[in-house]
Design an enzyme around this catalytic site. Structure first.
Site, PDB file in Angstrom:
ATOM      1  N   LYS A  74      38.233  17.006 178.961  1.00 23.91           N
ATOM      2  CA  LYS A  74      37.708  18.383 178.868  1.00 23.91           C
ATOM      3  C   LYS A  74      38.803  19.393 179.228  1.00 23.91           C
ATOM      4  O   LYS A  74      38.987  20.396 178.549  1.00 23.91           O
ATOM      5  CB  LYS A  74      36.487  18.540 179.788  1.00 23.91           C
ATOM      6  CG  LYS A  74      35.249  17.811 179.254  1.00 23.91           C
ATOM      7  CD  LYS A  74      34.110  17.688 180.268  1.00 23.91           C
ATOM      8  CE  LYS A  74      32.998  16.815 179.676  1.00 23.91           C
ATOM      9  NZ  LYS A  74      31.870  16.570 180.571  1.00 23.91           N
ATOM     10  N   GLN A 101      30.424  17.563 186.727  1.00 20.61           N
ATOM     11  CA  GLN A 101      30.290  16.297 185.988  1.00 20.61           C
ATOM     12  C   GLN A 101      29.182  15.429 186.588  1.00 20.61           C
ATOM     13  O   GLN A 101      29.115  15.240 187.802  1.00 20.61           O
ATOM     14  CB  GLN A 101      31.641  15.550 186.005  1.00 20.61           C
ATOM     15  CG  GLN A 101      31.679  14.299 185.158  1.00 20.61           C
ATOM     16  CD  GLN A 101      31.562  14.563 183.654  1.00 20.61           C
ATOM     17  OE1 GLN A 101      31.901  15.633 183.166  1.00 20.61           O
ATOM     18  NE2 GLN A 101      31.055  13.595 182.917  1.00 20.61           N
ATOM     19  N   ASP A 110      27.101  23.884 180.238  1.00 20.77           N
ATOM     20  CA  ASP A 110      26.458  22.601 179.926  1.00 20.77           C
ATOM     21  C   ASP A 110      25.064  22.820 179.318  1.00 20.77           C
ATOM     22  O   ASP A 110      24.502  21.906 178.713  1.00 20.77           O
ATOM     23  CB  ASP A 110      26.275  21.794 181.220  1.00 20.77           C
ATOM     24  CG  ASP A 110      27.247  20.638 181.343  1.00 20.77           C
ATOM     25  OD1 ASP A 110      27.641  20.077 180.306  1.00 20.77           O
ATOM     26  OD2 ASP A 110      27.590  20.292 182.491  1.00 20.77           O
TER      27      ASP A 110
HETATM   28  N1  GUN Z   1      27.871  13.315 182.114  1.00 19.43           N
HETATM   29  C1  GUN Z   1      27.673  12.742 180.897  1.00 19.43           C
HETATM   30  N2  GUN Z   1      27.538  13.697 179.945  1.00 19.43           N
HETATM   31  C2  GUN Z   1      27.669  14.892 180.579  1.00 19.43           C
HETATM   32  C3  GUN Z   1      27.643  16.242 180.129  1.00 19.43           C
HETATM   33  O1  GUN Z   1      27.434  16.545 178.938  1.00 19.43           O
HETATM   34  N3  GUN Z   1      27.843  17.189 181.095  1.00 19.43           N
HETATM   35  C4  GUN Z   1      28.025  16.871 182.411  1.00 19.43           C
HETATM   36  N4  GUN Z   1      28.185  17.879 183.279  1.00 19.43           N
HETATM   37  N5  GUN Z   1      28.052  15.624 182.858  1.00 19.43           N
HETATM   38  C5  GUN Z   1      27.876  14.642 181.937  1.00 19.43           C
END
Ligand code: GUN
Length: 295
Positions: A54, A98, A121
């Site tokens: 990311k 995350q 998100d």
């Molecule tokens: N863990 C797995 N997929 C995601 C996501 O799309 N966003 C976040 N913050 N954590 C994740």
């Protein structure tokens, strides 16, 4: 029928090219540099690699990105204080914590603490509520990526029988909801299957579009789909280690078998995964524009 392989890698690349131009224009014309912070608690290797990807993607687009890694034992109060700090930081437009978080931290407390205007998100209840109502909001990145893949691959959704397997808050529930709405990549008749569904295979065999998001490697087999189905495989399951120490990944769909019957199918890796990260970038740019009253 040999399926058309939908390359999320290629579609994501095209969207990132568009975003790069948008970010450059924002910076040159308006002096705005979109900002993203990623917060990781602990050392889960999969989460570490997602967060690194990311930040790398943000950097490549000219988005300012900060990465905070906290000790696995960090108290919930400290994490909440950090979120509040970034809620008040004008350089930061998007905050991503995350998931999953360590067991001693209440996930909802943390997600609800993020300012909904920085919730790139799309997990805050304000954004979830707006999404269900079909209002302008941050869409959750994986479902948003699936919609883009369907549109850009020319898959007709209006009137289609869509079967979603998996009812997670991150993928199953939102994609089912989005695809029944009156919107682009919507207007479908949607069935949502889960662990208590009776005769899952019978539901799957009716699908014109099958979306698998269960986290069970190769669970969807060729006998469970009809000829001509469009398949979106959201699963990223680590099923072993290669001799070079890299994780071997498998989707929720038995790709080799199902591709012989499908009209189109996403691979794992290289399907939905790259789209998720790219939609996070899109949401971050959207957040920066909102903060500057440009949308
Ligand atoms: N863990 C797995 N997929 C995601 C996501 O799309 N966003 C976040 N913050 N954590 C994740």
């Amino acid at each position: 029928m040999a399926a058309n392989i939908i390359s999320g890698t290629e579609v994501a690349k095209a969207i990132r090219e568009e975003l790069k131009v948008e970010v450059a224009e924002l910076t040159e014309k308006h002096g705005i540099v979109p900002g993203l912070v990623t917060i990781l608690v602990g050392e889960d290797p999969a989460s570490q690699s997602y967060v690194a990807a990311k930040n790398k993607s943000a950097h490549a687009l000219g988005i300012h990105s900060e990465q905070v890694t906290l000790d696995v034992d960090t108290p919930e109060a400290d994490l909440l204080a950090l979120v509040e700090k970034y809620n008040n930081d004008p350089k930061i437009n998007g905050i991503l914590v995350q998931l999953p978080l360590p067991k001693h931290i209440n996930e909802a407390n943390v997600l609800y603490a993020i300012n909904p205007d920085k919730d790139v998100d799309g997990f805050h209840p304000v954004n979830v509520g707006k999404m269900v109502l079909g209002e302008q909001c941050f869409l959750p990145c994986t479902p948003h990526g699936i919609l883009e893949l369907l549109v850009r691959s020319g898959v007709e959704t209006s009137g289609a029988e869509v079967v979603v397997v998996g009812r997670s808050n991150i993928v199953g529930k939102p994609i089912a909801n989005l695809m029944l709405q009156k919107r682009e990549a919507g207007n479908a008749t949607v069935t949502l299957c889960h662990t208590r569904t009776k005769d899952m295979a019978a539901h799957c065999r009716r699908a014109d579009i099958l979306i698998a998001a269960v986290g069970v490697p190769k669970m969807i087999t060729a006998d469970m789909v009809k000829d001509g189905v469009a398949v979106i495989d959201v699963g990223v399951n680590r099923i072993g280690m290669s001799s070079t120490g890299k994780a071997i990944l498998a989707g929720d769909v038995d790709f080799e078998g199902v591709k012989e019957k499908a009209s189109c199918i996403t691979p794992v890796p290289g399907g939905v995964g790259p789209m998720t990260i790219t939609m996070l970038m899109k949401n971050t740019v959207q957040a920066a524009k909102m903060a500057a009253n440009l949308i």
